[in-house]
Design an enzyme around this catalytic site. Structure first.
Site, mmCIF file in Angstrom:
data_model
loop_
_atom_site.group_PDB
_atom_site.id
_atom_site.type_symbol
_atom_site.label_atom_id
_atom_site.label_comp_id
_atom_site.label_asym_id
_atom_site.label_seq_id
_atom_site.Cartn_x
_atom_site.Cartn_y
_atom_site.Cartn_z
ATOM 1 N N GLY A 116 13.990 50.669 3.447
ATOM 2 C CA GLY A 116 14.284 49.470 4.227
ATOM 3 C C GLY A 116 13.074 48.878 4.908
ATOM 4 C CG LEU A 175 5.507 58.788 -11.150
ATOM 5 C CD1 LEU A 175 5.680 60.287 -11.382
ATOM 6 C CD2 LEU A 175 5.662 58.455 -9.671
ATOM 7 C CB SER A 176 6.656 58.376 -17.154
ATOM 8 O OG SER A 176 5.439 58.781 -17.763
ATOM 9 C CD GLU A 178 7.758 50.163 -11.657
ATOM 10 O OE1 GLU A 178 7.886 49.457 -12.696
ATOM 11 O OE2 GLU A 178 7.706 51.407 -11.682
ATOM 12 C CB ILE A 202 9.601 51.012 -16.727
ATOM 13 C CG1 ILE A 202 10.461 50.836 -15.462
ATOM 14 C CG2 ILE A 202 10.003 49.993 -17.777
ATOM 15 C CD1 ILE A 202 10.285 49.498 -14.790
ATOM 16 C CG ASN A 227 -0.334 51.803 -8.173
ATOM 17 O OD1 ASN A 227 0.751 52.331 -8.380
ATOM 18 N ND2 ASN A 227 -0.885 51.766 -6.966
ATOM 19 C CB CYS A 266 0.090 54.517 -12.208
ATOM 20 S SG CYS A 266 1.458 54.397 -13.373
#
Length: 641
Positions: free
Chosen positions: A366, A53-54, A79, A56, A77, A2
């Site tokens: 990575g 920005l969906s 996770e 979860i 913003n 987000c």
């Protein structure tokens, strides 16, 4: 993923109620970070804005999100990967949840643990939380600096923050004048390290820091809540370390595969991205969606190695070719990064994010593997030089190698074995100064020649090496490899790598997750002895050995290529006129920052092949485009002020 933005009035006398349209304007500027939904919350003292920005809890994860009585609000913003573990713990303490979102964990964790809540989070995050009862605004950024957060004060005393610098620069009363020290930092590093920005009116919240701002109290300073601790004398065998690394890698990947939207991975064909894809394939019942960028210049193309990994793990693989003259994004990059940014690999990074977003909303990368496991070639060279530096006094080294470094010609056009100038210069320096010399886009001497006499006077002797020196003074280690890893954790990783990936991915509304920056993995790797990272000239030894059952030797033990573009060739070919127009044009010369004769000499020496000034020219081209964009706001007038 987000975007967040907001305003705060710290005055206790007259709490300000902010204009809804102004906050909307801030969030509209970062709609690319969250095109799915938008939300606002305004009350006396504070305004919070969010673009979503969906990923979860698509149905009920809207923001701003509140606690049970509405006294605590958060915009977030990122996770929180361990939120499912924290929910039952907080419920047992009496907290009631109304969503299945990781965002709601933040408000209840704040109620329960206050500022220490961030110590419980495992993830990538930048958030702003308002607690009405405590009359406190609380900002936080994740440990590794994956997600950005900018802040600053306006002319009327209001405090502003946002996910990108553009949230602040559009505000009335924002000081857009250029920070001279930031210019010096930029031409040394190719980016502007935390906490500075190009503007005097804004700062970056450093990684692993919080900022708590209470109504009526003085301006706060960021507080660090975490640091990586290098204790590399733990006895461990290579076999045991490899086994534990495979387990930790699998866990770091597993928790990042949680998503309600399509998920995939970048696959460059290098060790790190291949490791992530291999771990994903072992954890997934469906083929992993992977994507790669191919170059039409063999020396820059790794797509064949990526295809090898894709075939081994039967991934759903997509490749897109980027032409060697794909420099059309130059103007776009200026808008993406908001301030001068000169890592040319931003071009292919933008393209691979563009490719990935056609099929997925979340991609694993990575990034972070080289910093964590000692993969950069410069680490090997630094430790080799450090052994010689430690055997001779600094005064003697300066007396012997200093003149050699000055007299030895700059043989950019010769094979590497004949390019001894940089090595001699490094041996004449102390450890931090030598590493600074290694990572600098332009040497101290080159920057002094580049700057105008007036600008050198304004710098007052400031040198960008002070950024590294400041971190070295507080480093928890003095071991050769660990120290430069630590310096990169503080500067290069958040300032260059994470900045590049965040802006390139968010430009396409793509969320990128980095398992090799999982902070428990980083903490564990920091305890490994140097011999398990660098051994016999081989970097990332423990990672490569751990991956031998999972990846072929052609992937693990080939020469590192990197995600580069042929700048030197561009500036002698299709971008020659761009270089000439920039270095001999009026904008850089008229800024008062640069010496026009030096600019012209750099262009001439590069064009004729006498010197490779490609990195410096790219930095100047990007800076020139930044000045061009700022001209409309009167930036050039402020430069001369």
């Amino acid at each position: 993923m987000c975007g967040i933005a907001g305003l705060f009035s710290p005055s206790s006398n007259a709490p300000k109620v902010f204009d809804r349209g102004l906050v909307t304007h801030m969030t509209d500027a970062i709609v690319h970070r969250g095109p799915d939904e938008g939300g606002l919350h305004l009350e006396p003292h504070v305004a919070l804005g969010h673009r979503r920005l969906s990923i979860i809890d698509i149905a009920t994860g809207q923001q701003p999100l509140f606690n049970e009585d509405g006294s605590v609000a958060v915009v977030f913003n990122g996770e929180i990967y361990n939120f499912q573990e924290l929910v039952p713990e907080l419920q047992s303490l009496g907290h009631v949840f109304h969503t299945h979102s990781d965002t709601e964990v933040i408000v209840h964790a704040w109620e329960q643990w206050g500022e220490k809540c961030v110590e419980r989070f495992r993830g990538m995050f930048a958030f702003a939380l308002w607690d009405r009862n405590r009359r406190t605004l609380f900002l936080a950024r994740d440990r590794m600096g994956v997600k950005p957060l900018f802040y600053g004060w306006l002319a009327d005393g209001s405090f502003a923050f946002g996910s990108e610098l553009k949230c602040l620069t559009l505000l009335p009363g924002f000081d857009r004048s250029i920070d001279d020290f930031a210019v010096e930092d930029y031409f040394a590093y190719g980016y502007i390290p935390d906490p500075r920005t190009i503007h005097r009116g804004a700062l970056k919240l450093p990684p692993a820091c919080t900022l708590s701002y209470r109504v009526g109290e003085p301006r706060p300073e960021p507080r660090s809540y975490w640091d990586v601790s290098f204790e590399a004398d733990r006895p461990v065998s290579l076999e045991d370390a490899c086994a534990e690394l495979r387990e930790r890698l699998a866990e770091a990947v597993r928790i990042r595969m949680m998503s309600e939207v399509p998920l995939g991975a970048f696959l460059s064909g290098g060790v790190d991205s291949s490791a992530v894809v291999a771990a994903m394939a072992r954890l997934s019942t469906d083929p992993v969606k992977t994507c790669s960028i191919a170059f039409d210049v063999a020396s820059h193309d790794e797509s064949g190695y990526a295809a090898m990994v894709a075939q081994r793990y039967r991934t759903d693989h997509q490749v897109e070719q980027v032409k060697s003259d794909d420099f059309s994004l130059l103007e776009r990059l200026v808008d993406l990064y908001d301030e001068p940014y000169a890592d040319s690999s931003a071009l292919p990074t933008y393209r691979v994010c563009q490719l990935a977003r056609k099929r997925v909303t979340v991609a694993l990368s990575g990034d972070g593997g080289d910093e964590t496991f000692g993969g950069y070639r410069r680490y090997k060279l630094h430790t080799m030089e450090e052994r010689l530096r430690s055997s001779l006094p600094l005064g003697l080294r300066r007396m012997v190698f200093g003149p050699l470094g000055q007299l030895y010609p700059k043989l950019d056009w010769m094979p590497r074995m004949f390019r001894g100038k940089t090595t001699f210069q490094a041996l004449a320096r102390d450890s931090v100064d030598a590493y600074f010399h290694t990572v600098s886009v332009m040497s101290n001497e080159a920057r002094r020649a580049l700057y105008s006499p007036e600008f050198r006077r304004r710098l007052g002797g400031y040198n960008a090496v002070e950024v590294l020196r400041g971190h070295a003074r507080t480093a928890p280690t003095d071991q050769a490899l660990a120290l430069v890893q630590y310096l990169d954790y503080k500067t290069y990783l958040p300032g260059d790598i994470n900045t590049k990936v965040d802006r390139a991915s968010m430009a396409h509304s793509l969320e990128v997750r980095e398992p090799l920056m999982d902070h428990p993995l980083v903490e564990w790797a920091a305890t490994l002895p140097e011999r398990l990272k660098l051994s016999g000239g081989e970097g990332k030894l423990v990672l490569k050995k751990a991956l031998e059952p999972m990846l072929p030797d052609e992937i693990l033990y080939r020469q590192k290529m990197g995600f580069a573009v042929p700048l030197a060739k561009w500036f002698r070919g299709p971008l020659n006129e761009t270089a000439k127009a920039t270095l001999t044009g009026d904008r850089l010369a008229g800024s008062g920052l640069f010496d026009p004769a030096t600019l012209a000499r750099m262009y001439d020496e590069h064009t004729t092949g006498r010197r490779d000034w490609s990195s410096a020219i790219w930095s100047l081209v990007c800076f020139d485009r930044f000045l061009e964009r700022e001209t409309g706001a009167g930036m050039e007038r402020r430069l001369a002020a």
